[in-house]
Design a protein around this motif. Structure first.
Motif, PDB file in Angstrom:
ATOM      1  N   GLU A  11      73.683 -12.566 -17.522  1.00 47.01           N
ATOM      2  CA  GLU A  11      73.373 -13.221 -18.513  1.00 47.01           C
ATOM      3  C   GLU A  11      72.855 -12.025 -19.655  1.00 47.01           C
ATOM      4  OE1 GLU A  11      70.136 -15.572 -17.156  1.00 47.01           O
ATOM      5  OE2 GLU A  11      68.869 -13.935 -17.316  1.00 47.01           O
ATOM      6  N   GLN A  12      72.712 -12.654 -20.833  1.00 44.00           N
ATOM      7  CA  GLN A  12      72.357 -11.717 -22.065  1.00 44.00           C
ATOM      8  C   GLN A  12      70.887 -11.992 -22.444  1.00 44.00           C
ATOM      9  OE1 GLN A  12      73.991  -9.364 -23.588  1.00 44.00           O
ATOM     10  NE2 GLN A  12      76.164  -9.426 -23.171  1.00 44.00           N
ATOM     11  N   ARG A  13      70.134 -11.133 -22.417  1.00 40.38           N
ATOM     12  CA  ARG A  13      68.762 -10.991 -22.577  1.00 40.38           C
ATOM     13  C   ARG A  13      68.479  -9.995 -23.648  1.00 40.38           C
ATOM     14  NH1 ARG A  13      65.126 -11.020 -16.823  1.00 40.38           N
ATOM     15  NH2 ARG A  13      66.228 -12.723 -16.007  1.00 40.38           N
ATOM     16  N   PRO A  14      67.258 -10.353 -24.554  1.00 42.61           N
ATOM     17  CA  PRO A  14      66.818  -9.541 -25.597  1.00 42.61           C
ATOM     18  C   PRO A  14      66.558  -8.024 -25.063  1.00 42.61           C
ATOM     19  CG  PRO A  14      65.754 -11.723 -26.014  1.00 42.61           C
ATOM     20  CD  PRO A  14      66.330 -11.588 -24.456  1.00 42.61           C
ATOM     21  N   GLU A  15      66.677  -7.303 -25.856  1.00 44.66           N
ATOM     22  CA  GLU A  15      66.430  -5.910 -25.503  1.00 44.66           C
ATOM     23  C   GLU A  15      64.704  -5.808 -25.692  1.00 44.66           C
ATOM     24  OE1 GLU A  15      66.645  -1.161 -27.037  1.00 44.66           O
ATOM     25  OE2 GLU A  15      68.439  -2.427 -27.295  1.00 44.66           O
ATOM     26  N   THR A  34      70.123  -4.157 -15.171  1.00 43.56           N
ATOM     27  CA  THR A  34      70.069  -4.566 -16.331  1.00 43.56           C
ATOM     28  C   THR A  34      70.196  -3.180 -17.196  1.00 43.56           C
ATOM     29  OG1 THR A  34      68.719  -5.496 -18.221  1.00 43.56           O
ATOM     30  CG2 THR A  34      67.425  -4.071 -16.498  1.00 43.56           C
ATOM     31  N   GLU A  35      70.692  -3.599 -18.364  1.00 43.37           N
ATOM     32  CA  GLU A  35      71.151  -2.247 -19.194  1.00 43.37           C
ATOM     33  C   GLU A  35      69.858  -1.395 -19.413  1.00 43.37           C
ATOM     34  OE1 GLU A  35      75.306  -2.855 -21.357  1.00 43.37           O
ATOM     35  OE2 GLU A  35      73.587  -4.122 -22.137  1.00 43.37           O
ATOM     36  N   MET A  42      70.883  -7.423 -24.147  1.00 40.64           N
ATOM     37  CA  MET A  42      71.544  -6.420 -22.957  1.00 40.64           C
ATOM     38  C   MET A  42      71.914  -7.441 -21.969  1.00 40.64           C
ATOM     39  SD  MET A  42      67.761  -5.314 -21.523  1.00 40.64           S
ATOM     40  CE  MET A  42      66.571  -6.530 -20.828  1.00 40.64           C
ATOM     41  N   LEU A  43      73.021  -6.744 -21.233  1.00 38.44           N
ATOM     42  CA  LEU A  43      73.500  -7.439 -20.026  1.00 38.44           C
ATOM     43  C   LEU A  43      72.436  -7.270 -18.886  1.00 38.44           C
ATOM     44  CD1 LEU A  43      76.163  -8.945 -19.620  1.00 38.44           C
ATOM     45  CD2 LEU A  43      77.059  -7.062 -18.502  1.00 38.44           C
ATOM     46  N   THR A  44      72.121  -8.507 -18.138  1.00 34.92           N
ATOM     47  CA  THR A  44      71.324  -8.375 -17.137  1.00 34.92           C
ATOM     48  C   THR A  44      71.637  -9.291 -16.004  1.00 34.92           C
ATOM     49  OG1 THR A  44      69.354  -7.988 -18.622  1.00 34.92           O
ATOM     50  CG2 THR A  44      68.823  -8.972 -16.477  1.00 34.92           C
ATOM     51  N   ARG A  70      67.815   3.647 -20.173  1.00 36.35           N
ATOM     52  CA  ARG A  70      68.958   2.895 -20.103  1.00 36.35           C
ATOM     53  C   ARG A  70      69.669   3.124 -18.809  1.00 36.35           C
ATOM     54  NH1 ARG A  70      72.568   0.900 -23.591  1.00 36.35           N
ATOM     55  NH2 ARG A  70      71.633   1.603 -25.518  1.00 36.35           N
TER      56      ARG A  70
END
Length: 332
Positions: free
Chosen positions: A18-22, A114-115, A1-3, A33
């Protein structure tokens, strides 16, 4: 997810997308969401390093979104419910205390940039039925501050006079709310264009504080003394706010845009016998009362413009320029 994350030392250029794990849901929590965010001065203060936070902190206190998963044991919310954040996630009802106001979203705990987030179901409130996600994202700090000041603290009623300073997010909501409740609204601005816009939004009298440094005295002369003054500037406005107020009136400091220190005339303050009550946003209970009112009100939030999450630093720079009138939003 985009954060979005704030890296230290914090400044607008250190915001990292950055991309982080959901995250995985746990019993007693809900997964949200986020669809929209809005900027406040407090968010800028954290992102710019004025108010220190932890490395990697997810910023932004104000978010609106939908619940996409419900953990075991949660009965208050269902998948698909539209919700928004709380500025103070632990202040649900009653009076503020050290315990229930020590945590702030996007500051001492992760915020909404964050998403997807996992959160306690009590840390959310519902969105007004007739509001979009972007409109709802403007409510949880600016609108709630205006609501608490005018309704919960001042007990505003039709025919009262209100002074609202500037044209930021809280001020615009306060103008709209005060007019909806039947008050006579006095406002200030330094821009002729914004002065005209404030009149279009319902302000009855607008004074240019830049060309009239004694604007408080001017407003007192025009009004005979203001019932309820909402002070947003702190160090640069408090003295004139006191001048504008009537004897036995209400003065509610709601901002520090002009500085943290103020010189005031104590004799004037005491002789006017003002009720001075500084506030910081409000509780979940207040937010729910505000939502109930907004579903019946004949106005909507004023949104200046929207950015995308990767443009968060650019949005803060625009906020800092002071060009906006109303709220600056982020769409996810």
């Amino acid at each position: 997810m985009l954060t979005a994350a704030i890296h230290t030392p914090a400044n607008l250029e250190s915001i990292v997308i950055e991309q982080r794990p959901e995250p995985s849901i746990k019993a007693g929590t809900v997964k949200v969401r986020w669809h929209a965010l809005s900027l406040n001065f407090h968010d800028y203060a954290v992102a710019s390093g004025m108010m220190p936070t932890e490395h990697g902190r997810i910023p932004m206190s104000d978010g609106a979104g939908e619940i996409i998963e419900v953990g075991e044991g949660v009965s208050e919310w269902q998948c698909g419910d539209r919700v928004m954040s709380l500025f103070f996630p632990d202040w649900h009802n009653g009076d503020p205390s050290q315990d229930n106001t020590s945590r702030i979203g996007g500051d001492s705990v992760d915020g909404c940039a964050t998403e997807i987030s996992i959160t306690d179901p009590a840390n959310l409130s519902r969105i007004p039925n007739n509001y979009s996600y972007t409109e709802a994202a403007t409510l949880t700090c600016a609108a709630l501050t205006a609501w608490r000041a005018l309704v919960e603290v001042c007990n505003i009623k039709a025919g009262d006079s209100v002074l609202i300073e500037g044209s930021g997010g809280v001020s615009i909501f306060a103008v709209q709310l005060a007019k909806a409740l039947g008050a006579t609204v006095y406002a200030t601005s330094s821009s002729e264009e914004k002065m005209e816009r404030l009149k279009q939004l319902g302000a009855d009298h607008v004074v240019n504080y830049r060309s009239d440094p004694l604007w408080g005295e001017t407003i007192h002369h025009l009004s005979g003394g203001i019932d309820h003054v909402l002070d947003v500037g702190g160090g640069t406005t408090l003295e004139q706010s006191i001048s504008a107020a009537k004897v036995n009136g209400n003065l509610v400091p709601i901002g520090i845009l002009g500085g943290l220190e103020a010189n005031i005339n104590l004799t004037q303050w005491m002789l006017k016998q003002l009720r001075i009550r500084p506030i910081a946003v409000g509780s979940r209970e207040m937010q729910n009362r505000m939502v109930d009112f907004l579903e019946t009100a004949d106005f909507k939030p004023i949104i200046d413009c929207c950015f995308e999450l990767p443009q968060l630093a650019e949005a803060f720079h625009y906020q800092l320029s002071g060009q906006h009138l109303g709220k600056i939003c982020i769409n996810l």
